[in-house]
Design a protein around this motif. Sequence first.
Motif, PDB file in Angstrom:
ATOM      1  N   ASP A   1      70.414 -30.237 -32.576  1.00  0.00           N
ATOM      2  CA  ASP A   1      69.887 -29.340 -33.599  1.00  0.00           C
ATOM      3  C   ASP A   1      70.737 -28.087 -33.778  1.00  0.00           C
ATOM      4  O   ASP A   1      71.122 -27.740 -34.895  1.00  0.00           O
ATOM      5  CB  ASP A   1      68.444 -28.963 -33.260  1.00  0.00           C
ATOM      6  CG  ASP A   1      67.773 -28.234 -34.409  1.00  0.00           C
ATOM      7  OD1 ASP A   1      67.790 -28.769 -35.534  1.00  0.00           O
ATOM      8  OD2 ASP A   1      67.244 -27.135 -34.186  1.00  0.00           O
TER       9      ASP A   1
ATOM     10  N   GLU B   1      57.684 -32.739 -36.531  1.00  0.00           N
ATOM     11  CA  GLU B   1      57.086 -32.591 -35.208  1.00  0.00           C
ATOM     12  C   GLU B   1      55.577 -32.569 -35.331  1.00  0.00           C
ATOM     13  O   GLU B   1      55.052 -32.041 -36.320  1.00  0.00           O
ATOM     14  CB  GLU B   1      57.491 -31.230 -34.616  1.00  0.00           C
ATOM     15  CG  GLU B   1      58.654 -31.256 -33.708  1.00  0.00           C
ATOM     16  CD  GLU B   1      58.945 -29.864 -33.120  1.00  0.00           C
ATOM     17  OE1 GLU B   1      58.671 -28.842 -33.769  1.00  0.00           O
ATOM     18  OE2 GLU B   1      59.458 -29.835 -32.005  1.00  0.00           O
TER      19      GLU B   1
ATOM     20  N   TYR C   1      66.909 -33.163 -30.763  1.00  0.00           N
ATOM     21  CA  TYR C   1      66.754 -31.781 -30.292  1.00  0.00           C
ATOM     22  C   TYR C   1      68.079 -31.230 -29.775  1.00  0.00           C
ATOM     23  O   TYR C   1      68.432 -30.081 -30.028  1.00  0.00           O
ATOM     24  CB  TYR C   1      65.693 -31.699 -29.187  1.00  0.00           C
ATOM     25  CG  TYR C   1      64.274 -31.736 -29.701  1.00  0.00           C
ATOM     26  CD1 TYR C   1      63.837 -30.830 -30.654  1.00  0.00           C
ATOM     27  CD2 TYR C   1      63.369 -32.668 -29.203  1.00  0.00           C
ATOM     28  CE1 TYR C   1      62.534 -30.857 -31.118  1.00  0.00           C
ATOM     29  CE2 TYR C   1      62.056 -32.702 -29.667  1.00  0.00           C
ATOM     30  CZ  TYR C   1      61.641 -31.784 -30.615  1.00  0.00           C
ATOM     31  OH  TYR C   1      60.356 -31.822 -31.066  1.00  0.00           O
TER      32      TYR C   1
END
Length: 109
Positions: free
Chosen positions: A46, A13, A43
Amino acid sequence: MLWKCSVCGYITEGDSAPSVCPKCGAPAEKFTALSDEASEKIYKADRTNDIHHEIAALAAKINTLCKEGLEINLDPGCNSAFNASNKRAWEIKQLVKAEIASHVAKEKY
Ligand SMILES: [Zn+2]
């Protein structure tokens, strides 16, 4: 924003690509910015990926406990229960591995 190393697949990120890939050492030019859609998939998956890993770790612990129980060899009923639990924990681990592999193949990892 997410960036992916085109050499090893490492994802990071940041506002810009890292100067060097922490995994393989590739330079910043080897990183590409992931699209919003690709980032959202990563995301969103995750937490479920973390859950799969935790389940695999618990299954491995069950395997270890069953082996310990079998070594004690208290009685046939006990051994039968440990063997059945050991088999089911192995199956759980294989389910988790197959699901994680499918996440990787679908770029949800
Ligand atoms: Zn890399």
